[in-house]
Structure formats: C-alpha cells, structure tokens
Design a protein around this motif. Structure first.
Motif, short mmCIF file in Angstrom:
data_model
loop_
_atom_site.label_atom_id
_atom_site.label_comp_id
_atom_site.label_asym_id
_atom_site.label_seq_id
_atom_site.Cartn_x
_atom_site.Cartn_y
_atom_site.Cartn_z
N SER A 1 -23.90 -31.30 82.70
CA SER A 1 -22.45 -31.24 82.82
C SER A 1 -21.92 -32.65 82.77
O SER A 1 -22.67 -33.61 82.67
CB SER A 1 -22.05 -30.56 84.12
N CYS B 1 -14.49 -35.90 76.44
CA CYS B 1 -13.96 -34.55 76.31
C CYS B 1 -13.51 -34.06 77.66
O CYS B 1 -14.20 -34.26 78.64
CB CYS B 1 -15.04 -33.60 75.79
N ASP C 1 -22.18 -28.27 73.21
CA ASP C 1 -20.74 -27.99 73.23
C ASP C 1 -20.17 -27.71 71.84
O ASP C 1 -18.99 -27.35 71.72
CB ASP C 1 -19.98 -29.16 73.86
N CYS D 1 -18.11 -36.50 73.06
CA CYS D 1 -18.18 -35.47 72.03
C CYS D 1 -17.19 -35.77 70.93
O CYS D 1 -16.28 -36.59 71.09
CB CYS D 1 -17.89 -34.08 72.63
N ALA E 1 -15.73 -29.61 69.30
CA ALA E 1 -16.22 -28.96 70.51
C ALA E 1 -15.45 -27.66 70.74
O ALA E 1 -14.27 -27.55 70.40
CB ALA E 1 -16.06 -29.88 71.71
N TRP F 1 -15.11 -25.48 76.33
CA TRP F 1 -15.69 -26.73 76.81
C TRP F 1 -14.60 -27.78 77.04
O TRP F 1 -14.56 -28.42 78.09
CB TRP F 1 -16.70 -27.26 75.79
N THR F 2 -13.72 -27.94 76.08
CA THR F 2 -12.69 -28.99 76.20
C THR F 2 -11.61 -28.60 77.20
O THR F 2 -10.80 -29.45 77.59
CB THR F 2 -12.04 -29.29 74.84
N HIS G 1 -19.05 -26.83 83.04
CA HIS G 1 -19.97 -27.03 81.93
C HIS G 1 -21.40 -26.63 82.30
O HIS G 1 -22.10 -26.00 81.50
CB HIS G 1 -19.92 -28.47 81.45
#
Length: 308
Positions: free
Chosen positions: A18, A37, A227, A257, A262, A266-267, A274
């Motif tokens: 993470s 990110c 990701d 990232c 991604a 995730w973002t 994460h």
C-alpha cells in the motif's frame, strides 16, 4: 486469532503493498516519469505539443468504491484504533489484513477498473523507458526483502516469473536461476533486463491468460504495477494456476504511478484501502492462503513508501 507475519510467505500467501498518498504537484514529477497517486488529486499533468498542461480529472467510481468505503469504515478499528487514520505510521498497514471478514461477493464494479486514459496500453508503453519508478531507498528495501524470501541462487528446478516487468527487476545483485521469465509491454526494455532468461510481450489487460503450464513457477513478482490491472481477478486466478504448491506471490507497490493509467478504485482511495484492494484480489481469485501485508518502507515520510 490474528494472523502473525513471518519472513517466509508461502504461495497462496501473497505479499501486498500500500502507499502513502500525497497531493499532486509539479514538484512531484521525477525522472521516473511517474507521479504520486492519490484520492486528493483534482487535476493531472499531460504532456502535449505545447509542454505540460492541466486537465480535469475524470472521477470514475462505481458502486464498488462506495461499498468499499463503508466496508473499510466498519473494518477500520483494530484494538480501538483506526488503522486507516494511522496508515502513515510504521506498521499500521500490516494490521489491515488481520482477521478480515470479506463480503460474500467481490465488492467492485466494472467502473472501478476504468482509467482516465483508456487508449491501448501498447501505445502508452510503445517507447522504452529506461528509468526507475521508485526512488533508490525504496528499491533497496525491495531488493533486501527479495533476498530474504527468494530461493537460494541456482537452486535446481526453481523458476521465477516477473510480471509487468521492464529493463530492471530489482532482484539481489548476481541473483540467478535456470529460468527467470519476464512479462511486459516493451520488447526493448525486456531485452535489456539482465536477470531474465526469457521474456514475453503481452498486454494483461487485453489477454490475462498466462501462457504457461500449471505449477510452473516457484515465485511470481510484480513491482509497482498492480494498480494498472483492469482484469485483476482473472490475472490472480492465472497466478494461482501457474504457481507451484507452496510457491510465493510477491506484489509490491508504492505511491508512484502513471496516474492516467491507474484504475479508478486505486486513484480514488488511500493507503490502507490499497492493501485491502490487493488482498481482495487474492481472496476472491481463490487458491491462496489468507493474504498478509508487510511494510518495508525505508524512510517513512522522507522517501517513497514500499509495501509487500
């Protein structure tokens, strides 16, 4: 009883990562061409013919993300303390996957795996990038971890698969096995990777099927690329299939990232999320032991974080 982390994680005992997330700014752009990110971003930088320009961030969050926020809120108390709020504290991420009561069904929707840039990944990765995407302390921490969990050098019959590979795999210096396979999107980068004995150019977001026999590999690695996977459950099922019984899956990630590539879930989420997201991939793919998270961040707050 709570799961206890050990230095030896076995197949079907994945390794997660993470990240500490920070507000995007021009100063976050490094020679790696990768950006921080995180859910606080409201705009991104795109390189155009006129240099850098700002663009509105398209926030694509499906029902799964909303559900996930509620799930993390309910799961977020460990010993009376919120591990989400304390995610920047050393060791907090390691609590995230302890005694998780997973929802019966995979909680994400198709929208959660959309990206800001949905153009073919083969175009994005067409030009080789002979750079690293995490800083030197993070790389050193990952290499040290590999040295602790990898099979000894030149062990007969041992095979490794480096997924989403490039010109460098961050393996320990001089590490060799009879078979080390790299899978990536740029042929020139893979050709330059000194640890690989063979390589395959394949877009896992188009074809997640791994072209290997069952029980082919002792170790699978994936460095700061989980990701980008838009079909993660399919990929993780394939990982389970090609790993030998007792094999090791090592998924590492940080806060670096290519933001436009991604996935939205995730973002739009943070550190603890994460680890849970990747943990969910292992859980819902099946065939793995309960996932565990390991924090190997070398200098919290001073260099790129690193999680396994």
């Amino acid at each position: 009883m709570a799961n206890h982390l050990t230095n030896t994680l076995h197949h079907r005992l994945p390794v997660l990562t993470s990240v500490n997330l920070s507000l995007f700014s021009i100063s976050s752009v490094t020679s790696s061409c990768a950006f921080n990110c995180g859910p606080k971003y409201t705009e991104i930088l795109n390189r155009g013919t006129g240099g850098y320009r700002t663009a509105k961030r398209r926030l694509v969050i499906g029902f799964g993300a909303s559900f996930w926020a509620q799930f993390m809120s309910m799961a977020g108390n460990v010993g009376g303390k919120s591990f989400i709020a304390s995610a920047r504290q050393k060791g907090a991420i390691e609590q995230v996957l302890t005694n998780v009561e997973w929802p019966e069904q995979f909680p994400f929707k198709d929208e959660d795996f959309q990206r800001f840039d949905e153009s073919p990944d083969t175009l994005f990765y067409e030009a080789p990038r002979f750079v690293t995407h995490i800083d030197d302390p993070a790389i050193a921490a990952l290499t040290r971890y590999y040295s602790e969990v990898f099979p000894p050098i030149n062990t007969p019959g041992v095979a490794l698969l480096d997924m989403c590979s490039s010109w460098v795999s961050h393996f320990p210096a001089g590490y060799k096995q009879e078979r080390v396979v790299g899978m990536g999107l740029n042929k020139k980068e893979l050709e330059r990777n000194p640890v690989l004995t063979e390589y395959i150019v394949q877009d896992l977001n188009v074809n997640p099927k791994l072209p290997f026999e069952d029980n082919s590999f002792d170790v699978i690695t994936n460095v700061v690329s989980v990701d980008y996977l838009t079909k993660p459950i399919d990929v993780f099922k394939e990982m389970s299939r090609v790993l030998k019984t007792g094999g090791l899956a090592v998924i590492s990630f940080s806060n670096r990232c290519f933001f436009t590539k991604a996935i939205s879930i995730w973002t739009s989420t943070g550190d603890a999320d994460h680890a849970m997201i990747v943990g969910a991939y292992f859980h819902y793919a099946g065939g793995f032991e309960p996932p565990q998270a390991v924090d190997i961040s070398p200098n919290p707050g001073r260099s790129d974080p690193m999680y396994i």
